[in-house]
Design a protein around this motif. Sequence first.
Motif, PDB file in Angstrom:
ATOM      1  N   LYS A 118       0.831  -1.212   0.000  1.00 32.50           N
ATOM      2  CA  LYS A 118       0.000   0.000   0.000  1.00 32.50           C
ATOM      3  C   LYS A 118       0.863   1.259   0.000  1.00 32.50           C
ATOM      4  O   LYS A 118       0.568   2.237  -0.703  1.00 32.50           O
ATOM      5  CB  LYS A 118      -0.932  -0.010   1.209  1.00 32.50           C
ATOM      6  N   MET A 119       1.958   1.227   0.787  1.00 34.50           N
ATOM      7  CA  MET A 119       2.856   2.391   0.817  1.00 34.50           C
ATOM      8  C   MET A 119       3.509   2.604  -0.540  1.00 34.50           C
ATOM      9  O   MET A 119       3.665   3.741  -1.004  1.00 34.50           O
ATOM     10  CB  MET A 119       3.913   2.219   1.906  1.00 34.50           C
ATOM     11  N   GLU A 120       3.879   1.534  -1.214  1.00 32.76           N
ATOM     12  CA  GLU A 120       4.485   1.660  -2.544  1.00 32.76           C
ATOM     13  C   GLU A 120       3.497   2.235  -3.544  1.00 32.76           C
ATOM     14  O   GLU A 120       3.849   3.087  -4.366  1.00 32.76           O
ATOM     15  CB  GLU A 120       4.997   0.297  -3.015  1.00 32.76           C
ATOM     16  N   SER A 121       2.246   1.803  -3.479  1.00 32.06           N
ATOM     17  CA  SER A 121       1.256   2.352  -4.420  1.00 32.06           C
ATOM     18  C   SER A 121       0.987   3.825  -4.128  1.00 32.06           C
ATOM     19  O   SER A 121       0.823   4.628  -5.055  1.00 32.06           O
ATOM     20  CB  SER A 121      -0.032   1.539  -4.380  1.00 32.06           C
ATOM     21  N   ARG A 122       0.999   4.215  -2.844  1.00 24.83           N
ATOM     22  CA  ARG A 122       0.813   5.643  -2.503  1.00 24.83           C
ATOM     23  C   ARG A 122       2.014   6.451  -2.953  1.00 24.83           C
ATOM     24  O   ARG A 122       1.881   7.581  -3.416  1.00 24.83           O
ATOM     25  CB  ARG A 122       0.622   5.799  -0.996  1.00 24.83           C
ATOM     26  N   LEU A 123       3.215   5.866  -2.826  1.00 24.54           N
ATOM     27  CA  LEU A 123       4.421   6.557  -3.264  1.00 24.54           C
ATOM     28  C   LEU A 123       4.396   6.756  -4.770  1.00 24.54           C
ATOM     29  O   LEU A 123       4.747   7.835  -5.270  1.00 24.54           O
ATOM     30  CB  LEU A 123       5.657   5.753  -2.842  1.00 24.54           C
ATOM     31  N   GLU A 124       3.994   5.710  -5.499  1.00 23.16           N
ATOM     32  CA  GLU A 124       3.876   5.836  -6.955  1.00 23.16           C
ATOM     33  C   GLU A 124       2.857   6.901  -7.315  1.00 23.16           C
ATOM     34  O   GLU A 124       3.081   7.695  -8.243  1.00 23.16           O
ATOM     35  CB  GLU A 124       3.498   4.494  -7.564  1.00 23.16           C
ATOM     36  N   ALA A 125       1.753   6.940  -6.576  1.00 26.01           N
ATOM     37  CA  ALA A 125       0.728   7.957  -6.848  1.00 26.01           C
ATOM     38  C   ALA A 125       1.275   9.348  -6.551  1.00 26.01           C
ATOM     39  O   ALA A 125       1.041  10.307  -7.321  1.00 26.01           O
ATOM     40  CB  ALA A 125      -0.505   7.673  -5.994  1.00 26.01           C
ATOM     41  N   ALA A 126       2.044   9.464  -5.453  1.00 19.18           N
ATOM     42  CA  ALA A 126       2.613  10.777  -5.115  1.00 19.18           C
ATOM     43  C   ALA A 126       3.637  11.200  -6.154  1.00 19.18           C
ATOM     44  O   ALA A 126       3.700  12.374  -6.543  1.00 19.18           O
ATOM     45  CB  ALA A 126       3.253  10.714  -3.735  1.00 19.18           C
ATOM     46  N   GLU A 127       4.460  10.223  -6.628  1.00 17.99           N
ATOM     47  CA  GLU A 127       5.458  10.552  -7.645  1.00 17.99           C
ATOM     48  C   GLU A 127       4.788  10.978  -8.939  1.00 17.99           C
ATOM     49  O   GLU A 127       5.213  11.924  -9.593  1.00 17.99           O
ATOM     50  CB  GLU A 127       6.383   9.358  -7.881  1.00 17.99           C
ATOM     51  N   SER A 128       3.734  10.276  -9.328  1.00 14.40           N
ATOM     52  CA  SER A 128       3.042  10.658 -10.563  1.00 14.40           C
ATOM     53  C   SER A 128       2.314  11.983 -10.381  1.00 14.40           C
ATOM     54  O   SER A 128       2.218  12.777 -11.313  1.00 14.40           O
ATOM     55  CB  SER A 128       2.083   9.566 -11.009  1.00 14.40           C
ATOM     56  N   ALA A 129       1.877  12.264  -9.151  1.00 10.96           N
ATOM     57  CA  ALA A 129       1.227  13.545  -8.884  1.00 10.96           C
ATOM     58  C   ALA A 129       2.252  14.665  -8.968  1.00 10.96           C
ATOM     59  O   ALA A 129       1.954  15.744  -9.497  1.00 10.96           O
ATOM     60  CB  ALA A 129       0.568  13.517  -7.514  1.00 10.96           C
ATOM     61  N   ASN A 130       3.464  14.441  -8.474  1.00 10.93           N
ATOM     62  CA  ASN A 130       4.503  15.457  -8.550  1.00 10.93           C
ATOM     63  C   ASN A 130       4.944  15.673  -9.989  1.00 10.93           C
ATOM     64  O   ASN A 130       5.317  16.774 -10.358  1.00 10.93           O
ATOM     65  CB  ASN A 130       5.709  15.071  -7.701  1.00 10.93           C
ATOM     66  N   ALA A 131       4.921  14.624 -10.778  1.00 13.61           N
ATOM     67  CA  ALA A 131       5.315  14.756 -12.179  1.00 13.61           C
ATOM     68  C   ALA A 131       4.320  15.653 -12.922  1.00 13.61           C
ATOM     69  O   ALA A 131       4.688  16.417 -13.810  1.00 13.61           O
ATOM     70  CB  ALA A 131       5.390  13.393 -12.831  1.00 13.61           C
ATOM     71  N   GLY A 132       3.103  15.564 -12.515  1.00 12.20           N
ATOM     72  CA  GLY A 132       2.094  16.397 -13.173  1.00 12.20           C
ATOM     73  C   GLY A 132       1.745  17.629 -12.348  1.00 12.20           C
ATOM     74  O   GLY A 132       0.678  18.216 -12.515  1.00 12.20           O
ATOM     75  N   ALA A 133       2.636  18.024 -11.425  1.00  5.57           N
ATOM     76  CA  ALA A 133       2.364  19.169 -10.565  1.00  5.57           C
ATOM     77  C   ALA A 133       2.228  20.447 -11.377  1.00  5.57           C
ATOM     78  O   ALA A 133       1.376  21.292 -11.075  1.00  5.57           O
ATOM     79  CB  ALA A 133       3.454  19.319  -9.519  1.00  5.57           C
TER      80      ALA A 133
END
Length: 168
Positions: A118-133
């Motif tokens: 779950k932490m890895e999926s949240r991290l991936e979501a946060a990374e993809s969110a930062n990429a599209g910041a």
Amino acid sequence: RAMAEETAAAEAAAAEVVAPAKSSTEALDFACEGYASSLAMSPAARRQVEEAERITEQALARLKEIEGTVGAAGAEVDAIASDLVPALQKHTEQLTNVYALIDKMHLHLDQVKDSVGKMESRLEAAESANAGALAKTWSSLTGNVKAAPAAEAVQIVSVDAFFASLKV
């Protein structure tokens, strides 16, 4: 040959019994002597009987030895069982506890694996969110705001609670 001698002795005794006796006492004595002589064993038969008796005595002595050995072995088995069985029961209980701990460890590791996933999926979501910041900032400036889905809460697994629960 011994049989032929015995048969001849019995026939001679029978022929003498048929001979007339003077009195009933003499006849009885004569019959007893004849009967006793018919029972007399030949030397060969006597040797066979003595050999059979000797072998029987040896067999009985050996059986007594075996009986003693079996009795001693039975006593040793009882002594070993009285010492060994309780020790084996204790070790069985200890192994049962070890396997129970292994089962608890397996469940805990599954919980840790789920939490890490779950932490890895949240991290991936946060990374993809930062990429599209930049795209999000731009869209918020232009008024094009999309509602972000609520993130699933990650359960942090307590290692201290797990080790405290290992007491079986």
